[in-house]
Design an enzyme around this catalytic site. Structure first.
Site, PDB file in Angstrom:
ATOM      1  N   VAL A   1       0.870  -1.173   0.000  1.00 33.00           N
ATOM      2  CA  VAL A   1       0.000   0.000   0.000  1.00 33.00           C
ATOM      3  C   VAL A   1       0.905   1.221   0.000  1.00 33.00           C
ATOM      4  CG1 VAL A   1      -2.008  -1.099   1.069  1.00 33.00           C
ATOM      5  CG2 VAL A   1      -0.259  -0.060   2.517  1.00 33.00           C
ATOM      6  N   SER A   2       0.327   2.356  -0.404  1.00 32.37           N
ATOM      7  CA  SER A   2       1.152   3.542  -0.619  1.00 32.37           C
ATOM      8  C   SER A   2       1.420   4.375   0.620  1.00 32.37           C
ATOM      9  CB  SER A   2       0.504   4.438  -1.680  1.00 32.37           C
ATOM     10  OG  SER A   2       0.414   3.736  -2.890  1.00 32.37           O
ATOM     11  N   THR A   3       0.548   4.299   1.620  1.00 29.77           N
ATOM     12  CA  THR A   3       0.718   5.138   2.804  1.00 29.77           C
ATOM     13  C   THR A   3       0.549   4.308   4.068  1.00 29.77           C
ATOM     14  OG1 THR A   3      -1.617   5.762   2.917  1.00 29.77           O
ATOM     15  CG2 THR A   3      -0.182   7.166   1.586  1.00 29.77           C
TER      16      THR A   3
ATOM     17  N   GLN B   1      -2.989   3.226   5.276  1.00 24.53           N
ATOM     18  CA  GLN B   1      -3.722   2.213   4.530  1.00 24.53           C
ATOM     19  C   GLN B   1      -3.404   0.832   5.109  1.00 24.53           C
ATOM     20  OE1 GLN B   1      -2.121   3.337   0.643  1.00 24.53           O
ATOM     21  NE2 GLN B   1      -4.219   3.809  -0.005  1.00 24.53           N
TER      22      GLN B   1
END
Length: 92
Positions: free
Chosen positions: A8-10, A13
């Site tokens: 996931v990007s962050t 998340q």
């Protein structure tokens, strides 16, 4: 061996949905990380996994954009996997 990779990007998340889908598909060894996919820099778990994979292994992701965010990055990863004789797939 069969390995799964989730990203996931962050940090706010959750990896849970990807990891659950990989487990349901029979993948017990799953590496996940919370880091932007805009570059390979900082994606330490992916780097370790790519180093660890051996001929005959199989790497699967829930979606290709979880593995690479650009065509160039995907090409580099695929080249690495091909050189190691590792198969790549995605969950259907």
């Amino acid at each position: 061996m069969k390995y799964g990779y989730a990203r996931v990007s962050t940090t706010d998340q959750s990896l849970e949905l990807q990891e659950e889908a990989l487990r349901k598909a029979g993948y017990e060894i799953i590496r996940g990380e919370k880091v932007s996919g805009s570059s390979r820099q900082g994606r330490n778990k992916l780097d370790i996994l790519l180093e660890f994979l051996r001929a005959g292994d199989y790497l699967v992701v829930s979606r290709i954009d979880r593995l690479a965010r650009s065509v160039s990055d995907l090409q580099d990863i695929i080249r690495t996997l091909e050189n190691k004789k590792v198969s790549l797939g995605k969950l259907s």
